[in-house]
Scaffold this motif. Structure first.
Motif, PDB file in Angstrom:
ATOM      1  N   ILE A 112      24.499  33.507  45.712  1.00 42.28           N
ATOM      2  CA  ILE A 112      23.606  34.372  44.940  1.00 42.28           C
ATOM      3  C   ILE A 112      23.532  33.860  43.500  1.00 42.28           C
ATOM      4  N   TYR A 113      22.594  34.418  42.760  1.00 41.59           N
ATOM      5  CA  TYR A 113      22.517  34.130  41.328  1.00 41.59           C
ATOM      6  C   TYR A 113      21.953  35.354  40.623  1.00 41.59           C
TER       7      TYR A 113
ATOM      8  N   TYR B  25      19.970  33.288  47.099  1.00 40.48           N
ATOM      9  CA  TYR B  25      19.182  32.059  47.214  1.00 40.48           C
ATOM     10  C   TYR B  25      18.367  32.083  48.497  1.00 40.48           C
ATOM     11  N   GLU B  26      17.182  31.509  48.445  1.00 43.08           N
ATOM     12  CA  GLU B  26      16.241  31.531  49.558  1.00 43.08           C
ATOM     13  C   GLU B  26      16.861  31.025  50.865  1.00 43.08           C
ATOM     14  N   GLU B  27      17.664  29.965  50.777  1.00 40.57           N
ATOM     15  CA  GLU B  27      18.210  29.357  51.988  1.00 40.57           C
ATOM     16  C   GLU B  27      19.530  29.984  52.455  1.00 40.57           C
ATOM     17  N   THR B  28      20.118  30.858  51.663  1.00 37.78           N
ATOM     18  CA  THR B  28      21.440  31.405  51.984  1.00 37.78           C
ATOM     19  C   THR B  28      21.482  32.091  53.349  1.00 37.78           C
ATOM     20  N   LYS B  29      20.561  32.985  53.590  1.00 35.25           N
ATOM     21  CA  LYS B  29      20.595  33.763  54.833  1.00 35.25           C
ATOM     22  C   LYS B  29      20.470  32.863  56.064  1.00 35.25           C
ATOM     23  N   GLU B  30      19.580  31.883  56.002  1.00 35.98           N
ATOM     24  CA  GLU B  30      19.387  30.991  57.149  1.00 35.98           C
ATOM     25  C   GLU B  30      20.630  30.143  57.427  1.00 35.98           C
TER      26      GLU B  30
ATOM     27  N   PRO C  68      22.183  41.983  50.906  1.00 35.07           N
ATOM     28  CA  PRO C  68      21.213  41.331  51.804  1.00 35.07           C
ATOM     29  C   PRO C  68      21.835  40.377  52.830  1.00 35.07           C
ATOM     30  N   ILE C  69      23.094  39.955  52.608  1.00 32.91           N
ATOM     31  CA  ILE C  69      23.713  38.988  53.532  1.00 32.91           C
ATOM     32  C   ILE C  69      25.001  39.514  54.167  1.00 32.91           C
ATOM     33  N   LYS C  70      25.301  40.779  53.958  1.00 30.52           N
ATOM     34  CA  LYS C  70      26.599  41.321  54.391  1.00 30.52           C
ATOM     35  C   LYS C  70      26.835  41.199  55.894  1.00 30.52           C
TER      36      LYS C  70
END
Length: 197
Positions: free
Chosen positions: A13-14, A105-110, A143-145
């Motif tokens: 994240i940022y 970050y846009e690519e984090t979830k993928e 969003p990524i938990k």
């Protein structure tokens, strides 16, 4: 490899429009606290609080041992000659100021999703700014938990990276050995952490 540990800030994240050192934004965040608590503000009060935050700024004064947000904000309330009953509210307002710009970050979830498909356990080990408590950290990863198995902060461990205690604790909670886990981060201390193991 059975597990991956990730740093959080500037890795998964940022904070949009927020530099790594928050020093330049102290006054704005502190002004919000002063307003929220109904304090008659003056420059001297803000200067004293900025001095306290600077003492705890690990970009200016690196430290191994971690402190809590309660310790830091009790120090601020003390220099403001206010009762410590306001500490929870002061902490909330301060971190709200920075977290309003929290982004994944846009690519984090993928990436995390792809790792989960491969049955890789995922943990976060993060040095928190100003002793930020875990409840606030969990807000950042909302969003990524679903892809994260374990979250450990420097407050949980009592030490900041590159001390190895956090990595060892993370491996244990992810039910693996340190030799079967890697760590991904964005700073030299993250690389040094892996060298110490």
């Amino acid at each position: 490899m059975e597990a991956i540990g990730f740093d959080l800030g500037e890795t998964l994240i940022y904070y949009n429009n927020v530099p790594q050192s928050w020093k330049g934004l102290y006054r704005r965040a502190l002004s919000k606290i002063v307003h929220e608590l109904g304090i008659v503000s003056n420059g001297e009060l803000l200067n004293k609080a900025e001095d306290v935050l600077s003492r705890y700024n690990t970009r200016i004064h690196p430290r191994e041992h971690e402190v809590t947000d309660i310790e830091i904000f009790n120090d601020i309330l003390n220099v403001w000659e206010l009762d410590n009953q306001y500490v929870t509210r002061a902490i909330s307002v301060f971190f709200d100021f920075f977290q309003q710009e929290s982004k994944v970050y846009e690519e984090t979830k993928e990436i995390l999703k792809a790792l989960k498909v491969r049955n890789i356990r995922i943990g976060i080990l993060t040095d928190v700014p100003y002793g930020m408590n875990k409840t606030l950290v969990l807000r950042d990863i909302e969003p990524i938990k679903d892809y994260v198995d374990v979250v450990i902060t420097s407050v949980d461990v009592g030490y900041r990276k590159p001390r190895p205690e956090g990595f060892i604790k993370l491996a244990k909670e992810l039910k693996t050995e340190t030799t079967k886990m890697i760590y991904v981060g964005n700073e030299l201390k993250d690389i040094e952490l892996m060298r110490l193991l």
